[in-house]
Enzyme design. Structure first.
Site, PDB file in Angstrom:
ATOM      1  N   ARG A 207     119.177 -34.822  11.427  1.00 24.39           N
ATOM      2  CA  ARG A 207     118.089 -33.996  12.012  1.00 24.39           C
ATOM      3  C   ARG A 207     118.115 -34.412  13.246  1.00 24.39           C
ATOM      4  NH1 ARG A 207     116.601 -36.296   7.071  1.00 24.39           N
ATOM      5  NH2 ARG A 207     115.849 -35.046   5.597  1.00 24.39           N
ATOM      6  N   LYS A 233     113.375 -38.879   6.687  1.00 26.34           N
ATOM      7  CA  LYS A 233     112.086 -38.857   6.208  1.00 26.34           C
ATOM      8  C   LYS A 233     111.729 -39.788   5.356  1.00 26.34           C
ATOM      9  CE  LYS A 233     112.163 -33.517   6.391  1.00 26.34           C
ATOM     10  NZ  LYS A 233     111.957 -32.233   5.758  1.00 26.34           N
ATOM     11  N   HIS A 300     118.353 -27.082  14.378  1.00 23.69           N
ATOM     12  CA  HIS A 300     118.286 -27.368  13.085  1.00 23.69           C
ATOM     13  C   HIS A 300     119.525 -26.295  12.204  1.00 23.69           C
ATOM     14  CE1 HIS A 300     116.658 -29.499   9.665  1.00 23.69           C
ATOM     15  NE2 HIS A 300     116.715 -28.455   8.929  1.00 23.69           N
ATOM     16  N   ARG A 303     122.606 -28.567  11.771  1.00 24.20           N
ATOM     17  CA  ARG A 303     122.493 -29.146  10.524  1.00 24.20           C
ATOM     18  C   ARG A 303     123.053 -28.376   9.500  1.00 24.20           C
ATOM     19  NH1 ARG A 303     120.238 -33.699   7.904  1.00 24.20           N
ATOM     20  NH2 ARG A 303     118.925 -33.130   6.086  1.00 24.20           N
ATOM     21  N   HIS A 326     119.172 -36.190   1.706  1.00 19.46           N
ATOM     22  CA  HIS A 326     118.187 -35.563   0.757  1.00 19.46           C
ATOM     23  C   HIS A 326     117.776 -36.457  -0.456  1.00 19.46           C
ATOM     24  CE1 HIS A 326     119.787 -31.339   2.120  1.00 19.46           C
ATOM     25  NE2 HIS A 326     118.701 -31.760   2.991  1.00 19.46           N
ATOM     26  N   TYR A 335     123.352 -25.087  -0.494  1.00 19.16           N
ATOM     27  CA  TYR A 335     124.623 -25.024   0.206  1.00 19.16           C
ATOM     28  C   TYR A 335     126.013 -24.254  -0.790  1.00 19.16           C
ATOM     29  CZ  TYR A 335     122.167 -27.018   3.770  1.00 19.16           C
ATOM     30  OH  TYR A 335     120.994 -27.404   4.663  1.00 19.16           O
TER      31      TYR A 335
END
Length: 350
Positions: A207, A233, A300, A303, A326, A335
């Site tokens: 990110r 995150k 972004h 990514r 994730h 994806y």
């Protein structure tokens, strides 16, 4: 301390009062693990407790709060800032004129071209804002005005997932973009730095917020590659890798001139952390310079490009999940929509 619902002389003043206090409340409840300037954040919280009179002034403050490290605050401010402008055209005299019907009108007109995920964010921002006011307002007689906003029956969402297929570059576009990174005419003082950060994002899928927070201690050589530890995150660490051949020249040039504070790998010319908006502006300029236009041209998108090409090449969803950091594999599953080999099978059914 509680306040009267219409605590100022005009609707505009009242709305700005409550919006300022709400933003202050959200800042104190969102994660502060990435906060860089605690003293400035303390000052901003004090300013918000006093309140802002102009929406643009509050917008600038929210942007500064994001750069300080409270990354998610814009998710609440953007919808409520647009609601302010919407209400300016509507011309209410009191906050009590706002109801579910009016908010549904706002959502219907202002979110028509947005993804379902963004629409959900708008709804959450509105519901949270008016729930906050429900709990914090009180008249002199002790009575409380309740909006009771739920927006459960708003029909703007087209599905349960709220997920939109991300923008990404195709293989030939990626090659054009990579060539453009090296040929784009940046200022000499920042050329190596800009090339370096764009390549790190594109070749590792980190990110933007992770890339601008890389510290030298987390950037280590391992044979013909560099291993980079990033914080994702929730402050969750993970490791990514990039070949020396890709970034070696730019890294050496940058290390010769950089004067970064706090042991950062990348920084602006004052030694401070780069902003996400700046990185996205670089990406957009390079894309436009080679005639590539996507629905979203920000950083972004790099990514998403990395993740799409990784899945197309590996067909390994676990690898995609681990590479992107994730928490839930279902987030990575999007994806699989770009698996051309599987799609080709559908063309031969008959």
């Amino acid at each position: 301390m509680k306040y009267s619902l219409d605590c100022e002389e005009t609707f505009t003043q009242t709305y700005m009062f409550w919006l300022s206090r709400f933003i202050r409340n959200k800042i104190t409840t969102l994660s502060n693990r990435q906060v860089k300037d605690k003293d400035r954040l303390t000052q901003i919280l004090h300013e918000l407790s006093i309140g802002y009179k102009e929406i643009e002034e509050l917008k600038s403050t929210v942007k500064e709060v994001r750069n300080i490290g409270i990354n998610s605050i814009h998710v609440y401010f953007i919808p409520l800032g647009k609601l302010f402008k919407f209400m300016s055209n509507y011309g209410p005299k009191s906050m009590k004129e706002i109801d579910e019907e009016l908010l549904s009108d706002f959502l219907a007109t202002q979110t028509s071209k947005l993804s379902d995920a963004t629409k959900k964010n708008y709804r959450i921002a509105l519901v949270t804002f008016f729930n906050y006011i429900d709990k914090q307002n009180e008249e002199t007689n002790g009575n409380t005005y309740r909006f009771g906003i739920e927006l459960k029956n708003w029909g703007g969402l087209s599905g349960k997932s709220g997920q939109k297929l991300p923008s990404f570059m195709k293989k030939d576009e990626v090659q054009k973009f990579i060539q453009a990174i090296d040929s784009y005419e940046f200022s000499n003082k920042i050329a190596a730095r800009n090339r370096l950060i764009l390549k790190i994002i594109l070749y590792t899928g980190v990110r933007v917020s992770e890339a601008i927070n890389i510290h030298m201690k987390d950037f280590n050589k391992d044979e013909d590659a560099y291993i980079i530890q990033v914080r994702g995150k929730g402050n969750k660490p993970r490791v990514v890798m990039i070949k020396e051949l890709i970034i070696g020249k730019d890294l050496n040039e940058w290390n010769e001139i950089k004067t970064c504070q706090n042991n950062l790998l990348l920084c602006n010319q004052k030694g401070n952390e780069l902003t996400q908006a700046y990185i996205s502006s670089i990406v957009e300029k390079i894309l436009l310079s080679v005639g590539i236009r996507k629905e979203k041209n920000g950083a972004h998108m790099l990514r998403h490009t990395f993740a799409t090409m990784l899945y197309q090449k590996s067909k390994d969803l676990i690898l995609v999940q681990e590479s992107l950091g994730h928490a839930d594999i279902n987030t990575s599953r999007i994806y699989t929509h770009f698996d051309k080999d599987k799609l080709k099978q559908t063309t031969d059914i008959f």
